[in-house]
Motif scaffolding. Structure first.
Motif, PDB file in Angstrom:
ATOM      1  N   VAL A  69      34.122  50.350  36.411  1.00 23.81           N
ATOM      2  CA  VAL A  69      33.996  49.103  35.659  1.00 23.81           C
ATOM      3  C   VAL A  69      32.629  48.472  35.908  1.00 23.81           C
ATOM      4  N   GLU A  70      32.276  47.535  35.019  1.00 20.71           N
ATOM      5  CA  GLU A  70      31.055  46.752  35.184  1.00 20.71           C
ATOM      6  C   GLU A  70      31.303  45.625  36.185  1.00 20.71           C
ATOM      7  N   ARG A  71      30.228  45.045  36.682  1.00 18.22           N
ATOM      8  CA  ARG A  71      30.317  43.992  37.695  1.00 18.22           C
ATOM      9  C   ARG A  71      31.193  42.822  37.240  1.00 18.22           C
ATOM     10  N   HIS A  72      31.027  42.352  35.984  1.00 19.66           N
ATOM     11  CA  HIS A  72      31.813  41.193  35.536  1.00 19.66           C
ATOM     12  C   HIS A  72      33.303  41.511  35.499  1.00 19.66           C
ATOM     13  N   ALA A  73      33.679  42.720  35.143  1.00 19.27           N
ATOM     14  CA  ALA A  73      35.096  43.093  35.126  1.00 19.27           C
ATOM     15  C   ALA A  73      35.652  43.146  36.550  1.00 19.27           C
ATOM     16  N   LEU A  74      34.856  43.631  37.485  1.00 20.82           N
ATOM     17  CA  LEU A  74      35.263  43.672  38.886  1.00 20.82           C
ATOM     18  C   LEU A  74      35.422  42.252  39.435  1.00 20.82           C
ATOM     19  N   ASN A  75      34.467  41.378  39.132  1.00 18.41           N
ATOM     20  CA  ASN A  75      34.556  39.984  39.585  1.00 18.41           C
ATOM     21  C   ASN A  75      35.768  39.272  38.989  1.00 18.41           C
ATOM     22  N   ASP A  76      36.046  39.493  37.698  1.00 20.75           N
ATOM     23  CA  ASP A  76      37.221  38.887  37.064  1.00 20.75           C
ATOM     24  C   ASP A  76      38.507  39.361  37.744  1.00 20.75           C
ATOM     25  N   ALA A  77      38.573  40.647  38.060  1.00 23.89           N
ATOM     26  CA  ALA A  77      39.761  41.195  38.719  1.00 23.89           C
ATOM     27  C   ALA A  77      39.919  40.621  40.121  1.00 23.89           C
ATOM     28  N   ILE A  78      38.820  40.421  40.818  1.00 20.56           N
ATOM     29  CA  ILE A  78      38.877  39.835  42.166  1.00 20.56           C
ATOM     30  C   ILE A  78      39.422  38.418  42.089  1.00 20.56           C
ATOM     31  N   ILE A  79      38.949  37.650  41.140  1.00 20.92           N
ATOM     32  CA  ILE A  79      39.403  36.262  40.983  1.00 20.92           C
ATOM     33  C   ILE A  79      40.902  36.222  40.712  1.00 20.92           C
ATOM     34  N   LYS A  80      41.390  37.107  39.847  1.00 20.39           N
ATOM     35  CA  LYS A  80      42.821  37.128  39.528  1.00 20.39           C
ATOM     36  C   LYS A  80      43.651  37.673  40.688  1.00 20.39           C
ATOM     37  N   GLU A  81      43.185  38.747  41.333  1.00 24.56           N
ATOM     38  CA  GLU A  81      43.926  39.375  42.434  1.00 24.56           C
ATOM     39  C   GLU A  81      44.020  38.453  43.643  1.00 24.56           C
ATOM     40  N   LYS A  82      42.930  37.813  43.988  1.00 19.90           N
ATOM     41  CA  LYS A  82      42.899  36.970  45.185  1.00 19.90           C
ATOM     42  C   LYS A  82      43.309  35.535  44.889  1.00 19.90           C
ATOM     43  N   ASN A  83      43.488  35.225  43.606  1.00 20.10           N
ATOM     44  CA  ASN A  83      43.897  33.892  43.170  1.00 20.10           C
ATOM     45  C   ASN A  83      42.917  32.829  43.689  1.00 20.10           C
ATOM     46  N   VAL A  84      41.634  33.069  43.441  1.00 23.46           N
ATOM     47  CA  VAL A  84      40.602  32.136  43.871  1.00 23.46           C
ATOM     48  C   VAL A  84      39.896  31.560  42.657  1.00 23.46           C
ATOM     49  N   ILE A  85      39.238  30.449  42.864  1.00 18.11           N
ATOM     50  CA  ILE A  85      38.449  29.829  41.809  1.00 18.11           C
ATOM     51  C   ILE A  85      37.015  30.325  41.957  1.00 18.11           C
ATOM     52  N   SER A  86      36.446  30.812  40.877  1.00 17.11           N
ATOM     53  CA  SER A  86      35.092  31.347  40.936  1.00 17.11           C
ATOM     54  C   SER A  86      34.085  30.219  41.051  1.00 17.11           C
ATOM     55  N   THR A  87      33.239  30.333  42.044  1.00 19.22           N
ATOM     56  CA  THR A  87      32.154  29.369  42.211  1.00 19.22           C
ATOM     57  C   THR A  87      30.845  30.009  41.769  1.00 19.22           C
ATOM     58  N   GLY A  88      30.936  31.203  41.224  1.00 22.21           N
ATOM     59  CA  GLY A  88      29.739  31.920  40.817  1.00 22.21           C
ATOM     60  C   GLY A  88      29.059  32.624  41.969  1.00 22.21           C
ATOM     61  N   ASP A  89      29.638  32.539  43.148  1.00 19.65           N
ATOM     62  CA  ASP A  89      29.038  33.102  44.346  1.00 19.65           C
ATOM     63  C   ASP A  89      29.993  34.087  45.011  1.00 19.65           C
TER      64      ASP A  89
END
Length: 136
Positions: free
Chosen positions: A39-59
């Protein structure tokens, strides 16, 4: 660029099956066919946010792979409520993760990494999958 793994088909053909075979040779059979996707970086980051149930701060941290699994968390009562003034007072809860039978949904690996790095990330994430499937 010559050794970069650029697509899921190539990664599955060259790497995924050989790592599964290596695990089986160590008596660590994966009892579930786990889909692996590059996957591309943005898809990986989106999955991390959903899996870990965190709010993205862009960092978000530098992540190269992720093992997605499904588990259930419920709140159970530690102390029952007292009725006072027409409402419940003093109730306390505690969260429990119920993972009696964990299901691994997929493994995501960042695309465009060198072959050796892709292989190590995939082996690492497959180990997470094996641990989740055998944690009962």
């Amino acid at each position: 660029m010559e050794s970069s793994i650029m697509d899921t088909r190539t990664a599955n053909h060259l790497l995924y099956h050989s790592i599964r075979d290596l695990y089986e040779g160590m008596n660590m059979r994966l009892n579930q066919q786990i889909p692996m996707l590059l996957v591309e970086r943005h898809a990986l980051n989106d999955a991390i946010i959903k899996e870990k149930n965190v709010i993205s701060t862009g960092d978000l941290p530098e992540t190269r792979g992720l093992c997605l699994s499904k588990e259930l968390t419920v709140a159970s009562l530690l102390k029952g409520p007292r009725i006072g003034g027409g409402r419940s007072v003093g109730m306390r809860t505690r969260h429990h993760k119920l993972t009696r039978r964990c299901q691994v949904n997929a493994i995501f690996v960042l695309y465009d990494l060198p072959r050796l790095l892709t292989r190590s990330v995939l082996a690492y994430e497959l180990m997470h999958g094996w641990l989740r499937l055998h944690s009962n």
